[in-house]
Scaffold this motif. Sequence first.
Motif, mmCIF file in Angstrom:
data_model
loop_
_atom_site.group_PDB
_atom_site.id
_atom_site.type_symbol
_atom_site.label_atom_id
_atom_site.label_comp_id
_atom_site.label_asym_id
_atom_site.label_seq_id
_atom_site.Cartn_x
_atom_site.Cartn_y
_atom_site.Cartn_z
ATOM 1 N N ALA A 1 0.839 -1.202 0.000
ATOM 2 C CA ALA A 1 0.000 0.000 0.000
ATOM 3 C C ALA A 1 0.869 1.245 0.000
ATOM 4 O O ALA A 1 2.053 1.195 0.319
ATOM 5 N N SER A 2 0.261 2.335 -0.369
ATOM 6 C CA SER A 2 0.977 3.598 -0.242
ATOM 7 C C SER A 2 1.034 3.990 1.226
ATOM 8 O O SER A 2 0.223 3.541 2.034
ATOM 9 N N PHE B 1 -1.491 3.110 4.548
ATOM 10 C CA PHE B 1 -0.989 2.117 5.479
ATOM 11 C C PHE B 1 -0.626 2.693 6.840
ATOM 12 O O PHE B 1 -0.958 2.150 7.885
ATOM 13 N N ARG B 2 0.021 3.821 6.818
ATOM 14 C CA ARG B 2 0.674 4.355 8.010
ATOM 15 C C ARG B 2 -0.252 4.479 9.198
ATOM 16 O O ARG B 2 -1.287 5.116 9.132
ATOM 17 N N MET B 3 0.096 3.845 10.287
ATOM 18 C CA MET B 3 -0.593 3.928 11.582
ATOM 19 C C MET B 3 -2.010 3.373 11.556
ATOM 20 O O MET B 3 -2.731 3.462 12.531
ATOM 21 N N ASN B 4 -2.426 2.829 10.420
ATOM 22 C CA ASN B 4 -3.785 2.305 10.335
ATOM 23 C C ASN B 4 -3.810 0.805 10.558
ATOM 24 O O ASN B 4 -2.971 0.094 10.006
ATOM 25 N N PRO B 5 -4.779 0.326 11.329
ATOM 26 C CA PRO B 5 -4.969 -1.117 11.386
ATOM 27 C C PRO B 5 -5.356 -1.626 10.000
ATOM 28 O O PRO B 5 -6.224 -1.049 9.344
ATOM 29 N N ARG C 1 2.833 -7.496 9.304
ATOM 30 C CA ARG C 1 3.024 -6.292 8.499
ATOM 31 C C ARG C 1 4.459 -5.811 8.621
ATOM 32 O O ARG C 1 5.117 -6.028 9.631
ATOM 33 N N ASP C 2 4.887 -5.151 7.568
ATOM 34 C CA ASP C 2 6.190 -4.508 7.541
ATOM 35 C C ASP C 2 5.935 -3.032 7.324
ATOM 36 O O ASP C 2 5.645 -2.605 6.196
ATOM 37 N N ASN C 3 6.012 -2.255 8.388
ATOM 38 C CA ASN C 3 5.680 -0.837 8.278
ATOM 39 C C ASN C 3 6.665 -0.078 7.393
ATOM 40 O O ASN C 3 6.296 0.920 6.762
ATOM 41 N N ALA C 4 7.885 -0.534 7.321
ATOM 42 C CA ALA C 4 8.874 0.131 6.474
ATOM 43 C C ALA C 4 8.559 -0.055 4.996
ATOM 44 O O ALA C 4 8.877 0.801 4.161
#
Length: 114
Positions: A23-24, A28-32, A70-73
Amino acid sequence: VQLQASGGGLVQPGGSLSLSCAASGSIFRMNPMGWYRQAPGKQREIIAGITSTNLASYADSVKGRFTVSRDNAKNTVYLQMNSLKPEDTAVYYCNRVTPDNRYWGQGTQVTVSS
């Protein structure tokens, strides 16, 4: 912008598959994030979710067999599916746990059959 799941395919009962969804950052960021599936003739349902701090939850139907990560990076969410059953046959999607209709992609087909 859509979320595109990948990694589906045909697998025998008892087999495994690994799905991924990139995802962009804004999605994605900080979202479940969640994994959903829709079997033929049924409504789409959420089967797994994971918070930004890696707290995971599962539907009873997949608990103990599927693992979400998930891989937040990399802005990517994964679904490891083990001990697959014919009833797991469906199109699999990813989206936020509170889904945003703008982001549904085409999904990836998972077929469990001998």
